[in-house]
Write an enzyme that holds these catalytic residues in place. Structure first.
Site, PDB file in Angstrom:
ATOM      1  CB  CYS A 150      -0.941   0.073   1.180  1.00 47.22           C
ATOM      2  SG  CYS A 150      -1.843  -1.524   1.143  1.00 47.22           S
ATOM      3  CG  HIS A 200      -3.486   3.204   2.638  1.00 40.30           C
ATOM      4  ND1 HIS A 200      -3.939   2.815   1.547  1.00 40.30           N
ATOM      5  CD2 HIS A 200      -3.107   2.138   3.534  1.00 40.30           C
ATOM      6  CE1 HIS A 200      -4.203   1.458   1.779  1.00 40.30           C
ATOM      7  NE2 HIS A 200      -3.716   1.149   2.754  1.00 40.30           N
ATOM      8  CG  ASN A 224      -6.507  -1.489   1.767  1.00 43.09           C
ATOM      9  OD1 ASN A 224      -5.721  -1.025   0.685  1.00 43.09           O
ATOM     10  ND2 ASN A 224      -5.952  -2.062   2.760  1.00 43.09           N
TER      11      ASN A 224
END
Length: 334
Positions: free
Chosen positions: A121, A261, A291
């Site tokens: 990520c 994020h 996500n």
């Protein structure tokens, strides 16, 4: 880096943006029919309401291609003008060739160097830092940087602890030389490899190649120790943000837009509290996309730009965390 060295480097920033998400939407209500969960539980703990899922014929390069076309159009460039392509992903089309090379061919960017970068990520910020270095030192004039992941292909939809968390998508930017005083001001990248087992895919590499047993044991799916990753995320989001601001010679009061994020609303809210940021200064779209790993930050960034939330001269702070364990933060003047 000394001030003299900074003055010798070309200012590098974002000159084009684009994003793409697959058409299929998987809602929390849909998941209620698949595993033992419910919408209220998912929303209260994660902030996620739905996620986009790639069609059977779509691979990561396909998502990246659509985002890349929009970024090129936004920058007023053609694919053959590209010098470098970096794709941040943990779900490549294949191990070899790289997704970036597949994308280079799809785009017709014959003159561009191309490679993938794996930092989960945090991959998009890692890729931005890498491409910026190439352009600052004069090796290249521009780069296409993409965060793209098809996490639905590595998600176990019988595991209620993880299947609610992930989605598919791609975000792309073109970076190149910008006016003096604009562009990337600082980066902070790091890793805690000792925490690698907290978020991993155990099989499929040289340590544990694919076999009937690894498939039967579901070792090709993403595993996450949610509690420990949550604690890491809350800690590192704050410290990385403070460090990258210090490197840029700025304070939290200088932030015009915070682009974190998009993993969990509670992690984002914790970072906002630490920075004393009001909701209007933070981009939150985890409710729509869940996500999406490396695509998370660029999807949020591009969406904010499309909505007119970013104006020339704004100071943006991007920060993410992910498997590795890794983190990456950057300060950008738009």
């Amino acid at each position: 880096m000394s001030e003299d060295m900074k003055q010798q480097l070309r200012p590098v920033g974002i000159i084009g943006t684009g994003k793409y998400v697959p058409g299929r939407i998987l809602t929390n209500s849909d998941l209620e029919k698949m595993v033992e969960t419910n919408d209220e539980w998912i929303v209260s703990r994660t902030g996620i309401r739905e996620r986009h899922i790639a069609a059977p014929h779509e691979a990561t390069s396909d998502l990246a291609y659509e985002a890349a076309l929009k970024a090129l159009d936004s920058a007023g460039m053609k694919a053959e003008d590209l010098d470098l392509i970096i794709v941040a992903t943990v779900t490549p089309d294949s191990t070899v060739p790289s997704t970036a090379c597949i994308l280079q061919d799809k785009l017709g960017a014959k003159g561009a160097a191309a490679f993938d970068l794996s930092a989960a990520c945090s991959g998009f910020v890692y890729s931005l830092a890498t491409a910026t270095g190439f352009i600052q030192n004069g090796m290249y004039n521009n780069a296409l940087v993409i965060g793209a992941d098809t996490l639905s292909r590595i998600t176990d939809y019988t595991d209620r602890n993880t299947c609610v968390l992930f989605g598919d998508g791609a975000g792309a930017v073109i970076i190149g030389e910008v006016p003096e005083g604009r562009g990337f001001q600082s980066f902070d990248l790091g890793a805690e490899g000792s925490g690698g087992s907290l978020l991993n895919i155990e099989a499929g590499g040289s340590r544990l190649p694919a076999s009937h047993q690894t498939i039967e044991d579901k070792k090709h799916f993403l595993y996450m120790n949610g509690r420990e990753v949550f604690k890491f995320a809350v800690r590192v989001m704050g410290t990385a943000t403070e460090r990258v601001l210090t490197k840029a010679g700025l304070g939290k009061e200088n932030i015009d837009l915070f682009v974190p994020h998009q993993a969990n609303i509670r992690i984002i809210q914790s970072a906002m509290q630490r920075l004393d940021l009001p909701p209007e200064k933070c981009v939150i779209n985890v409710d729509k996309y869940a996500n999406t790993s490396a695509a998370s930050i660029p999807l949020a960034l591009v969406e904010a730009a499309e909505e007119g939330r970013i104006k020339e001269g704004d100071t943006l702070l991007m920060v993410g965390f992910g498997g590795g364990l890794t983190w990456g933060a950057s300060v950008l003047i738009w």
